[in-house]
Design an enzyme around this catalytic site. Sequence first.
Site, PDB file in Angstrom:
ATOM      1  N   HIS A  31      -7.448   7.132  -0.813  1.00  0.00           N
ATOM      2  CA  HIS A  31      -6.515   6.375  -0.063  1.00  0.00           C
ATOM      3  C   HIS A  31      -6.466   5.310   0.148  1.00  0.00           C
ATOM      4  O   HIS A  31      -5.585   3.989   0.195  1.00  0.00           O
ATOM      5  CB  HIS A  31      -4.894   7.362  -0.148  1.00  0.00           C
TER       6      HIS A  31
ATOM      7  N   HIS B 248       1.080  -1.094  -0.260  1.00  0.00           N
ATOM      8  CA  HIS B 248       0.079  -0.265  -0.040  1.00  0.00           C
ATOM      9  C   HIS B 248       0.805   1.512   0.181  1.00  0.00           C
ATOM     10  O   HIS B 248       1.347   1.474   0.520  1.00  0.00           O
ATOM     11  CB  HIS B 248      -0.619  -0.257   1.401  1.00  0.00           C
ATOM     12  N   SER B 249       0.656   2.225  -1.367  1.00  0.00           N
ATOM     13  CA  SER B 249       1.361   3.512  -1.378  1.00  0.00           C
ATOM     14  C   SER B 249       2.721   3.379  -1.007  1.00  0.00           C
ATOM     15  O   SER B 249       3.367   2.614  -2.279  1.00  0.00           O
ATOM     16  CB  SER B 249       0.478   4.334   0.536  1.00  0.00           C
ATOM     17  N   TYR B 250       3.305   3.764   0.209  1.00  0.00           N
ATOM     18  CA  TYR B 250       5.286   3.594   0.295  1.00  0.00           C
ATOM     19  C   TYR B 250       5.021   2.251   0.236  1.00  0.00           C
ATOM     20  O   TYR B 250       6.727   1.613  -0.436  1.00  0.00           O
ATOM     21  CB  TYR B 250       5.733   4.368   1.580  1.00  0.00           C
TER      22      TYR B 250
ATOM     23  N   GLY C 196       5.060  -0.182  -2.540  1.00  0.00           N
ATOM     24  CA  GLY C 196       4.905  -0.472  -3.337  1.00  0.00           C
ATOM     25  C   GLY C 196       6.512  -0.272  -3.903  1.00  0.00           C
ATOM     26  O   GLY C 196       6.521  -1.105  -4.474  1.00  0.00           O
TER      27      GLY C 196
END
Length: 224
Positions: free
Chosen positions: A203, A76-78, A80
């Site tokens: 998000h 998720h988010s960072y 990745g």
Amino acid sequence: MATFVLIPGMCHGGWCFDELAEGLRDHGHRAHPLTLTGLSERSHLLTGGVNLETHIQDVTGVLAAADIQDAVLVGHSYGGMVITGVADRMPDRVTALAYVDAMVPGNGDSCWNLVSERERQWYADVVETGYAARPLPFFDARATPHPLASLLQPLRLTGDPARIGRRVYVYAAGWDGESPFTPVYERLRADPSWTTHALAGGHNLMRDAPKDLLKILLDAAEPR
């Protein structure tokens, strides 16, 4: 049965996947929600030396210690950034990559260069030690400062990310304001080697669209 390894975004711990992990287990899969070094219950390990490579090693260490050979890596988010690095280091142990409103970096990319100036301003709001960025305004109340070096360090890749044949991107279409992930989604949607989805949530899709996200991840784990 698949093995899901769940990597949180900036400032979050494995707790952000509690509901999702429960759903995966209810369908007979294994689920390992991880907390990265320097965050949440591991925040006492925060130093200036905790960087992106540290977080990649957090995950590769779990794959090795638990002898996981069939990982579906979910970032998720960072997260990745982290799962891309893990897949590069241990491609033979990864069957699929799922990016949940996340960074999709190439060789030499860092979080800093992939986000907009708005996010860079947030990253620059560091705690008194200078080691970590404060949680962003819309984060969960449980969020903790995030190791700054992990946001600045470029990712080094030694192989082609496309060698992981099953790659899924889940885009959050309900941001309050402009999403920094829109260009990523638009690029990948035009790439036939990717499977892309857009969900009507903010998000934090684990909170805003849990049933739809679970369905997408279950499908990503199906043998091809």
